[in-house]
Motif scaffolding. Sequence first.
Motif, PDB file in Angstrom:
ATOM      1  N   PHE A 293       2.512   2.167   4.263  1.00 58.19           N
ATOM      2  CA  PHE A 293       3.211   1.398   5.215  1.00 58.19           C
ATOM      3  C   PHE A 293       2.071   0.218   5.790  1.00 58.19           C
ATOM      4  O   PHE A 293       1.007   0.783   5.982  1.00 58.19           O
ATOM      5  CB  PHE A 293       3.618   2.189   6.315  1.00 58.19           C
TER       6      PHE A 293
ATOM      7  N   GLU B  88       1.907  -2.999   8.525  1.00 59.39           N
ATOM      8  CA  GLU B  88       2.990  -4.129   9.513  1.00 59.39           C
ATOM      9  C   GLU B  88       1.776  -4.895  10.215  1.00 59.39           C
ATOM     10  O   GLU B  88       0.769  -4.305  10.785  1.00 59.39           O
ATOM     11  CB  GLU B  88       3.548  -3.033  10.464  1.00 59.39           C
TER      12      GLU B  88
ATOM     13  N   GLU C 233       4.108  -6.058   3.278  1.00 61.28           N
ATOM     14  CA  GLU C 233       4.950  -5.245   3.888  1.00 61.28           C
ATOM     15  C   GLU C 233       6.051  -4.526   3.172  1.00 61.28           C
ATOM     16  O   GLU C 233       6.746  -3.518   3.554  1.00 61.28           O
ATOM     17  CB  GLU C 233       5.527  -5.924   5.149  1.00 61.28           C
ATOM     18  N   LYS C 234       6.668  -5.324   2.292  1.00 59.61           N
ATOM     19  CA  LYS C 234       7.819  -4.813   1.443  1.00 59.61           C
ATOM     20  C   LYS C 234       7.059  -3.983   0.285  1.00 59.61           C
ATOM     21  O   LYS C 234       7.563  -3.078   0.133  1.00 59.61           O
ATOM     22  CB  LYS C 234       8.435  -6.186   0.917  1.00 59.61           C
ATOM     23  N   ASP C 235       5.943  -4.160  -0.226  1.00 60.80           N
ATOM     24  CA  ASP C 235       5.327  -3.517  -1.346  1.00 60.80           C
ATOM     25  C   ASP C 235       3.916  -3.367  -1.049  1.00 60.80           C
ATOM     26  O   ASP C 235       2.935  -4.242  -1.151  1.00 60.80           O
ATOM     27  CB  ASP C 235       5.538  -4.081  -2.653  1.00 60.80           C
TER      28      ASP C 235
END
Lengths: 128, 357
Positions: free
Chosen positions: A39, A41, A83-85
Amino acid sequence: MVPNNLRYAESHEWVSVDGDIATVGITKFAVEQLTDLVFVEMKKAGKTVAVKEAVGQVESVKSVNDVYAPVAGEIVAKNDAIEKDTAIVTADPFGQGWMVKIKMSSKADLDKLLTPSQYEAQIATQGH
Amino acid sequence: MGQRTVFHDWHAGHGARMVDFAGWDMPVQYTTIIDEHSAVRNAAGLFDISHMGRLNFHGPDALALIQKIYTNNAATMKDGQVRYGLVCNDNGGIRDDVLVYRWPYSWAMVVNASNRPKIVDWINDSKGSLDVQIEDQTLSTCMVAVQGPRALEIVAGLTDADASKLGYYYAAPTLCMGQKAVLSRTGYTGEDGVEIMIGNAHGVALWEELVKRGAKPAGLGCRDTLRLEAAMPLYGHELSEEIDPFQAGLAWAVKMDKGDFRGKAALAQRQNGGTLRRRVGLELHSKRIAREGTIVRIAGKDVGIVTSGTHSPTFGRPIAMAYVAPWLQPVGTQVIVDIRGNEELAVVVPMPFYKRK
């Protein structure tokens, strides 16, 4: 070996400078220490950060860690792709895996960062 | 520096990252946690679990002593059988979770590394006039686990006893590569496999043979993600001196009708103890991990706490175990977990999260 054209923070962020814009990411060494990123962010554009203030978080299976601003200023972009991958960060930490772009309030902050050789010396003592 | 197992130099020489675990210097990972986790789920992993405490019980009253400190019933075990159970304090809280082994002429117990001194003291405290000799073999022997769908094929032929003919949760004293050993069809990963105990002098040769046969060295990092997917409790997280076996969902390992044992009177009181928090499994739909200590809320009210949480490599999303108010136990109950100020939705799901086919 770490890229020669970057500056480094002791907390394992790298900085690439283009005019008054600093692109920030975390080093390959940091990625290898974390392993298993799950994760990422980052703070949104428009946020102002001080030196050593968190610009985001990276979470691995083991732990969650802040990513710190190596320079003060306003975040003008974040990398939505990572953030997506999160695998992008693992695969290319110094390139496609960049995290945020900061419009620097003072380029003097750069002088306090480590040179590539200084950073290499630091990680040599931290390696396993 | 912590206590070292006989495999320490092998670990260090093969790129393992070492961490302190219960006073032992143990490998957390050699490659990545997800890589090692997948090897155990899909092939076979090899773990150094020498830090686990290995206690032998000799003497005519060995069974009587075990019965006195153990919540499960050892008297109904068959020779070679292995049985999970708890050691409780006099308030019914859990002092440790253990495996008891029944041999034809003696008994053994495998206890958690962190609790070994405490349990040895507790055994001696409980012994009274019983004629039992306790032999702590933890430092003179070592222990490895081979876990995964290929585990039995990998160990085939290494031991005189045939692992594939051993029932699940049975063990056999045997020769392993010509040396005295114990072969046990047990584990802590949710996969089939074996655990082998052998004298220190023969550990590294066995380890290297297992690696050569295709077992992938795996560290405590994936041992934790594997046991969490299998919803196996870990002492110090799901189990403690304050939590009783009923709260932990381990009533099946407490035999109230077997005769007296330490903690029984308190457990009888706690058995129907309505308001105490209960262990549940939680699944999250966010990517953030609800780690140990994360508060569980419902309608703004604190109703529980996470005791273990991780990213499940098998399911690709966060899972957790938590203790929550009993009325939140039903599967499908939605709760909020507060992850560093981010309120994320979590759903109570059946345990185990993962069950092998």
